[in-house]
Design a protein around this motif. Structure first.
Motif, PDB file in Angstrom:
ATOM      1  N   VAL A  35       1.160  -0.148  13.742  1.00 56.98           N
ATOM      2  CA  VAL A  35       1.482   1.278  13.672  1.00 56.98           C
ATOM      3  C   VAL A  35       0.528   1.927  12.672  1.00 56.98           C
ATOM      4  O   VAL A  35      -0.002   1.261  11.780  1.00 56.98           O
ATOM      5  CB  VAL A  35       2.947   1.523  13.228  1.00 56.98           C
ATOM      6  N   THR A  36       0.301   3.210  12.825  1.00 58.91           N
ATOM      7  CA  THR A  36      -0.569   3.933  11.895  1.00 58.91           C
ATOM      8  C   THR A  36       0.137   5.200  11.419  1.00 58.91           C
ATOM      9  O   THR A  36       0.972   5.776  12.135  1.00 58.91           O
ATOM     10  CB  THR A  36      -1.909   4.320  12.555  1.00 58.91           C
ATOM     11  N   PHE A  37      -0.209   5.614  10.204  1.00 60.43           N
ATOM     12  CA  PHE A  37       0.357   6.819   9.616  1.00 60.43           C
ATOM     13  C   PHE A  37      -0.760   7.595   8.942  1.00 60.43           C
ATOM     14  O   PHE A  37      -1.657   7.007   8.325  1.00 60.43           O
ATOM     15  CB  PHE A  37       1.436   6.467   8.585  1.00 60.43           C
ATOM     16  N   SER A  38      -0.702   8.896   9.045  1.00 63.98           N
ATOM     17  CA  SER A  38      -1.694   9.744   8.379  1.00 63.98           C
ATOM     18  C   SER A  38      -1.287   9.960   6.926  1.00 63.98           C
ATOM     19  O   SER A  38      -0.126   9.767   6.551  1.00 63.98           O
ATOM     20  CB  SER A  38      -1.819  11.080   9.100  1.00 63.98           C
ATOM     21  N   ALA A  39      -2.238  10.357   6.097  1.00 61.49           N
ATOM     22  CA  ALA A  39      -1.965  10.597   4.683  1.00 61.49           C
ATOM     23  C   ALA A  39      -0.860  11.639   4.523  1.00 61.49           C
ATOM     24  O   ALA A  39      -0.841  12.660   5.230  1.00 61.49           O
ATOM     25  CB  ALA A  39      -3.231  11.056   3.972  1.00 61.49           C
ATOM     26  N   ASN A  40       0.073  11.376   3.638  1.00 61.78           N
ATOM     27  CA  ASN A  40       1.220  12.239   3.315  1.00 61.78           C
ATOM     28  C   ASN A  40       2.312  12.235   4.387  1.00 61.78           C
ATOM     29  O   ASN A  40       3.281  12.988   4.266  1.00 61.78           O
ATOM     30  CB  ASN A  40       0.768  13.683   3.039  1.00 61.78           C
ATOM     31  N   ARG A  60      -2.330   2.667   1.557  1.00 57.81           N
ATOM     32  CA  ARG A  60      -1.354   2.552   0.464  1.00 57.81           C
ATOM     33  C   ARG A  60      -0.145   3.425   0.762  1.00 57.81           C
ATOM     34  O   ARG A  60      -0.284   4.577   1.187  1.00 57.81           O
ATOM     35  CB  ARG A  60      -2.023   2.967  -0.852  1.00 57.81           C
ATOM     36  N   VAL A  61       1.044   2.869   0.522  1.00 58.81           N
ATOM     37  CA  VAL A  61       2.308   3.572   0.770  1.00 58.81           C
ATOM     38  C   VAL A  61       3.037   3.773  -0.546  1.00 58.81           C
ATOM     39  O   VAL A  61       3.173   2.829  -1.339  1.00 58.81           O
ATOM     40  CB  VAL A  61       3.198   2.777   1.750  1.00 58.81           C
ATOM     41  N   ARG A  62       3.485   4.991  -0.806  1.00 58.77           N
ATOM     42  CA  ARG A  62       4.213   5.308  -2.032  1.00 58.77           C
ATOM     43  C   ARG A  62       5.713   5.197  -1.776  1.00 58.77           C
ATOM     44  O   ARG A  62       6.246   5.792  -0.835  1.00 58.77           O
ATOM     45  CB  ARG A  62       3.869   6.723  -2.491  1.00 58.77           C
ATOM     46  N   LEU A  63       6.403   4.430  -2.602  1.00 58.57           N
ATOM     47  CA  LEU A  63       7.851   4.293  -2.528  1.00 58.57           C
ATOM     48  C   LEU A  63       8.451   5.086  -3.683  1.00 58.57           C
ATOM     49  O   LEU A  63       8.054   4.903  -4.838  1.00 58.57           O
ATOM     50  CB  LEU A  63       8.251   2.825  -2.611  1.00 58.57           C
ATOM     51  N   SER A  64       9.396   5.952  -3.387  1.00 64.24           N
ATOM     52  CA  SER A  64       9.887   6.867  -4.415  1.00 64.24           C
ATOM     53  C   SER A  64      11.331   7.265  -4.151  1.00 64.24           C
ATOM     54  O   SER A  64      11.877   7.048  -3.069  1.00 64.24           O
ATOM     55  CB  SER A  64       9.009   8.126  -4.461  1.00 64.24           C
ATOM     56  N   ALA A  97      15.182   4.253  -0.536  1.00 65.97           N
ATOM     57  CA  ALA A  97      14.077   5.021  -1.115  1.00 65.97           C
ATOM     58  C   ALA A  97      13.291   5.696  -0.002  1.00 65.97           C
ATOM     59  O   ALA A  97      13.473   5.390   1.186  1.00 65.97           O
ATOM     60  CB  ALA A  97      13.161   4.108  -1.924  1.00 65.97           C
ATOM     61  N   ASP A  98      12.445   6.632  -0.382  1.00 67.62           N
ATOM     62  CA  ASP A  98      11.517   7.264   0.554  1.00 67.62           C
ATOM     63  C   ASP A  98      10.232   6.450   0.600  1.00 67.62           C
ATOM     64  O   ASP A  98       9.783   5.909  -0.413  1.00 67.62           O
ATOM     65  CB  ASP A  98      11.173   8.687   0.103  1.00 67.62           C
ATOM     66  N   ALA A  99       9.622   6.375   1.774  1.00 66.31           N
ATOM     67  CA  ALA A  99       8.315   5.735   1.923  1.00 66.31           C
ATOM     68  C   ALA A  99       7.363   6.748   2.539  1.00 66.31           C
ATOM     69  O   ALA A  99       7.617   7.276   3.626  1.00 66.31           O
ATOM     70  CB  ALA A  99       8.410   4.494   2.803  1.00 66.31           C
ATOM     71  N   THR A 100       6.270   7.034   1.820  1.00 62.05           N
ATOM     72  CA  THR A 100       5.302   8.041   2.256  1.00 62.05           C
ATOM     73  C   THR A 100       3.904   7.447   2.210  1.00 62.05           C
ATOM     74  O   THR A 100       3.543   6.773   1.236  1.00 62.05           O
ATOM     75  CB  THR A 100       5.353   9.281   1.334  1.00 62.05           C
ATOM     76  N   ALA A 101       3.125   7.693   3.248  1.00 58.32           N
ATOM     77  CA  ALA A 101       1.743   7.214   3.269  1.00 58.32           C
ATOM     78  C   ALA A 101       0.934   7.994   2.236  1.00 58.32           C
ATOM     79  O   ALA A 101       0.760   9.202   2.363  1.00 58.32           O
ATOM     80  CB  ALA A 101       1.147   7.374   4.656  1.00 58.32           C
ATOM     81  N   ALA A 102       0.451   7.305   1.207  1.00 58.73           N
ATOM     82  CA  ALA A 102      -0.364   7.965   0.185  1.00 58.73           C
ATOM     83  C   ALA A 102      -1.784   8.200   0.694  1.00 58.73           C
ATOM     84  O   ALA A 102      -2.470   9.113   0.247  1.00 58.73           O
ATOM     85  CB  ALA A 102      -0.400   7.121  -1.085  1.00 58.73           C
ATOM     86  N   THR A 103      -2.220   7.353   1.619  1.00 58.30           N
ATOM     87  CA  THR A 103      -3.509   7.475   2.293  1.00 58.30           C
ATOM     88  C   THR A 103      -3.271   7.232   3.774  1.00 58.30           C
ATOM     89  O   THR A 103      -2.129   7.007   4.192  1.00 58.30           O
ATOM     90  CB  THR A 103      -4.513   6.428   1.769  1.00 58.30           C
ATOM     91  N   LYS A 104      -4.312   7.240   4.559  1.00 56.11           N
ATOM     92  CA  LYS A 104      -4.157   6.803   5.941  1.00 56.11           C
ATOM     93  C   LYS A 104      -3.776   5.333   5.924  1.00 56.11           C
ATOM     94  O   LYS A 104      -4.384   4.534   5.215  1.00 56.11           O
ATOM     95  CB  LYS A 104      -5.460   7.004   6.720  1.00 56.11           C
ATOM     96  N   VAL A 105      -2.744   4.964   6.678  1.00 58.94           N
ATOM     97  CA  VAL A 105      -2.185   3.613   6.604  1.00 58.94           C
ATOM     98  C   VAL A 105      -2.165   2.952   7.979  1.00 58.94           C
ATOM     99  O   VAL A 105      -1.810   3.573   8.976  1.00 58.94           O
ATOM    100  CB  VAL A 105      -0.743   3.650   6.039  1.00 58.94           C
TER     101      VAL A 105
END
Length: 232
Positions: A35-40, A60-64, A97-105
């Protein structure tokens, strides 16, 4: 190295699946889907149903989480070779928690149904899962104990050791391990139960002892020095 072999090597390096034999890792890899995700892009939010675990191969994925004041607290980053979302996938509960793509993932996901299918035919996966969950419980107990009883520099040392082990395994081959570190001192203070000024003082103490070396968005950790301070 083929894409399949690269995926199997990533699987072997995770805390959840470490120690599995080749056949079990191949079975897991066969069930994973890219799977792929765009930044943010938000991958999942706190409170969502946990159906999948993700293994990052690129990006990189940000967990917050959100604080009571509505401020986002970033407590971890999942980089290539890191799993995220594993707890909710295992127990079928809600995301914590929330998981957000910090970059293209680019990542590979494994559904709960697929995980259960593989586990039914490969008992060693269930054993690996139990070891992983026990490790998480021990870490949680240690964190609670540290907040209640230990000086701030000890809490910080244990925090950095946990980050090192998540990146390099329980027994890192090298003493000097570089880890990404992008959270603010205020965020770090919330995580270890201290004030920001005291965290700043403790970070300086660790750096003065040679336990860490701050460099931009990374920190180089001396495993030996941190273990000595942490009392491990």
């Amino acid at each position: 190295m083929t894409a399949k072999k690269e995926l199997i090597e990533l699987i072997k390096g995770t805390a959840l699946f470490s120690g599995l034999d080749e056949e079990s890792c191949e079975a897991i890899a066969a069930e994973m889907r890219e799977v792929t995700f765009s930044a943010n892009q938000v991958i999942f939010a706190r409170g969502d149903e946990g159906k999948d675990v993700y293994l990052v191969s690129k990006g990189r994925v940000r967990l917050s989480v959100l604080t009571a004041e509505g401020r986002e607290l970033s407590f971890a980053h999942a980089e290539p070779g890191s799993l995220f979302g594993e707890i909710a996938m295992i127990d079928g509960g809600l995301r914590t928690a929330d998981a957000t793509a910090a970059t293209k993932v680019t990542a590979c996901n494994l559904s709960r149904a697929a995980f259960n299918r593989v586990m039914a035919t490969h008992p060693s996966i269930a054993e690996s899962m139990l070891r992983f969950l026990c490790r998480r419980l021990r870490e949680a107990d240690q964190q609670l104990e540290a907040i209640a009883l230990c000086p701030i520099e000890v809490r910080l040392a244990r925090f950095f050791l946990a980050a090192v082990r998540a990146r390099a395994g329980d027994e890192p081959e090298d003493d000097q391990i570089e880890i990404p570190f992008t959270m603010s001192q205020s965020e770090l203070a919330l995580l270890i139960g201290a004030s920001r000024p005291k965290v700043n003082t403790a970070l300086s103490l660790l750096e003065g002892n040679g336990a860490i070396k701050r460099s931009g968005k990374t920190i180089v950790c001396s495993v030996m020095e941190l273990e000595d301070i942490a009392g491990i």
